[in-house]
Design a protein around this motif. Structure first.
Motif, short mmCIF file in Angstrom:
data_model
loop_
_atom_site.label_atom_id
_atom_site.label_comp_id
_atom_site.label_asym_id
_atom_site.label_seq_id
_atom_site.Cartn_x
_atom_site.Cartn_y
_atom_site.Cartn_z
N ASP A 158 0.76 -1.17 -0.10
CA ASP A 158 -0.01 0.07 0.21
C ASP A 158 0.92 1.24 -0.08
O ASP A 158 0.56 2.14 -0.83
N VAL A 159 1.88 1.21 0.77
CA VAL A 159 2.60 2.47 0.95
C VAL A 159 3.59 2.84 -0.57
O VAL A 159 3.93 3.88 -0.63
N GLN A 160 3.35 2.14 -1.47
CA GLN A 160 4.10 2.35 -2.87
C GLN A 160 3.04 2.91 -3.71
O GLN A 160 3.38 3.27 -4.93
N TYR A 161 1.95 3.20 -3.44
CA TYR A 161 1.02 3.82 -4.02
C TYR A 161 0.95 5.08 -3.57
O TYR A 161 0.48 5.58 -2.55
N ALA A 162 1.12 6.18 -4.48
CA ALA A 162 1.33 7.45 -3.99
C ALA A 162 0.10 8.16 -3.90
O ALA A 162 -0.30 8.88 -2.74
N ASP A 163 -1.01 7.67 -4.49
CA ASP A 163 -2.46 8.42 -4.31
C ASP A 163 -3.46 7.60 -3.38
O ASP A 163 -4.67 7.68 -3.13
N LEU A 164 -2.71 6.73 -2.87
CA LEU A 164 -3.63 5.59 -1.64
C LEU A 164 -3.67 6.51 -0.44
O LEU A 164 -2.63 6.56 0.33
N ASP A 165 -4.71 6.54 0.29
CA ASP A 165 -4.65 7.34 1.67
C ASP A 165 -5.15 6.63 2.83
O ASP A 165 -5.39 6.84 3.74
N HIS A 166 -5.30 5.16 2.61
CA HIS A 166 -5.63 4.10 3.56
C HIS A 166 -4.68 2.85 3.42
O HIS A 166 -4.40 2.44 2.50
N ALA A 167 -4.57 2.32 4.61
CA ALA A 167 -3.88 1.06 4.75
C ALA A 167 -4.79 -0.22 4.09
O ALA A 167 -5.72 -0.32 4.07
N GLN A 168 -3.89 -0.91 3.29
CA GLN A 168 -4.39 -2.28 2.50
C GLN A 168 -3.50 -3.33 2.69
O GLN A 168 -2.26 -3.27 2.92
N ALA A 169 -4.02 -4.41 3.06
CA ALA A 169 -3.44 -5.74 3.09
C ALA A 169 -2.38 -5.71 4.10
O ALA A 169 -1.23 -6.05 3.99
N ARG A 170 -2.68 -4.96 5.39
CA ARG A 170 -2.03 -5.06 6.70
C ARG A 170 -2.86 -4.76 7.83
O ARG A 170 -3.82 -4.11 7.67
#
Length: 291
Positions: A158-170
Motif C-alpha cells: 500500500d505504501v508504494q501507491y502515491a495516491d492511496l490514503d488508507h492502509a491495505q493488506a496490513r
C-alpha cells in the motif's frame, strides 16, 4: 599523525578512538576501520571507484523517505540483514524461525477483530489465514499481538501507491484465549523489490534479479516471549530458491490450499521463544494445509 602512508594509516585511525567513552562504540568503529581498510587494499580500490561508491550511497540517501528505505534494501540484497537476524535470533528447538523485517512495515496499521478482512480493497484472490500461537511448552499464548502485512496481486504494498490514503493488506489483531488467530486477506504473489533506484541498478549491473517469492509478513509480540519477526512463504512460488534478500527458511514454507469456492486457505501455527529460554534452533514446520 604525521607522515601517514598506506602501511600505517589504519593503526593511526584505530588509535584515534582510544578516548571513546563507550567501549562498544570503540570496538565497532575500530573493527569497521580495520575491515574497511583491508577491503580497500584487497581490491586495490581506485579513486574513481571510491567516488562512484560515495555517489551510490548519496543516491541511496536522496531516494529514501518516510515510505521508502533504500539503505534497508541495500542491507537486504547484500545479505547483511539476514546475517544480523541469524546471529541475533537463535532459538530453542521447535520455535518458529525469524527472518528479515523488510522495508514496508508501518507502525500505525489499523486494528481488526479476529476473522476480519484486512485486505481493505487490495486487489487479489481471497485468502483465509488461521492458526494457533503457542509457547514451546505447547500452551496457547492468549492476547498475542499479531502485526501482518503483505503486497497485493500486482506485487505492490500500500505504501508504494502515491495516491492511496488508507492502509491495505496490513493490520494488527490479537489471538483469543486459546491462542487462535484468523483473518482474511489476499493471496500473496512474487514481487520485485523496488528496483528503480540505486540498489536496483546495482543488482542489474551484477547480473542479479530483484524478485522475492510470495509471502506474508508477521510480527508477533506477547508478554514473556521474544518478539518474532518472520514470513510464511508459498511453497509453489517462483523464486523460492533465489530470494533477492536471502530470507527463505524451509520451516517457513507452506502450501496454500485451493478451496472449492476459488479462495485459498493457509493454516500456520507459530511457536514463540520464551524470554527465559536458551538453546539453538532445530526448526520444525508449523504449517497445515486444507483443500
Amino acid at each position: 599523525m604525521r607522515n601517514l602512508n598506506q602501511e600505517n594509516i589504519t593503526e593511526a585511525v584505530i588509535r584515534s578512538f582510544d578516548g571513546a567513552p563507550n567501549a562498544r562504540l570503540k570496538d565497532i568503529l575500530s573493527n569497521l576501520v580495520s575491515h574497511l581498510h583491508a577491503f580497500a587494499r584487497e581490491v586495490q580500490l581506485t579513486e574513481e571507484e571510491w567516488t562512484q561508491g560515495i555517489e551510490f550511497l548519496t543516491r541511496c540517501g536522496h531516494i529514501t523517505d518516510e515510505k521508502r528505505q533504500e539503505f534497508i534494501l541495500l542491507s537486504d540484497v547484500l545479505g547483511l540483514s539476514m546475517l544480523t537476524v541469524a546471529m541475533n535470533n537463535e532459538k530453542s528447538a521447535g520455535c518458529t524461525e525469524s527472518t528479515v523485517f523488510g522495508p514496508f512495515h508501518v507502525s500505525d496499521a489499523p486494528h481488526y477483530e479476529l476473522g476480519a478482512d484486512i485486505s481493505n480493497g487490495a486487489r487479489g484472490t481471497s485468502c483465509l489465514v488461521r492458526g494457533v500461537i503457542r509457547g514451546l511448552d505447547g500452551k496457547p499464548v492468549p492476547e498475542a499481538e499479531i502485526d501482518v502485512w503483505q503486497s497485493d496481486e500486482d506485487g505492490l504494498y500500500d505504501v508504494q501507491y502515491a495516491d492511496l490514503d488508507h492502509a491495505q493488506a496490513r493490520g494488527i489483531l490479537k489471538s483469543d484465549v486459546e491462542g487462535r488467530y484468523s483473518f482474511r486477506s489476499v493471496l500473496p504473489v512474487p514481487y520485485a523489490i523496488p528496483n528503480d533506484g540505486p540498489v536496483g541498478q546495482m543488482l542489474d549491473q551484477a547480473g542479479r534479479h530483484p524478485w522475492r517469492p510470495a509471502h506474508l509478513h508477521f510480527m508477533i509480540t506477547a508478554p514473556g516471549y521474544q518478539t518474532l519477526i518472520t514470513h510464511v512463504f508459498r511453497e509453489d512460488s517462483d523464486y523460492i530458491d533465489s530470494d533477492a534478500v536471502f530470507g527463505v527458511r524451509q520451516s517457513l514454507i507452506c502450501q496454500w490450499g485451493l478451496q472449492n469456492d476459488g479462495s485459498y486457505l493457509l493454516e500456520y501455527d507459530f511457536v514463540l521463544q520464551s524470554v527465559a529460554s536458551d538453546g539453538l534452533a532445530t526448526p520444525v514446520s508449523q504449517c497445515e494445509t486444507t483443500t
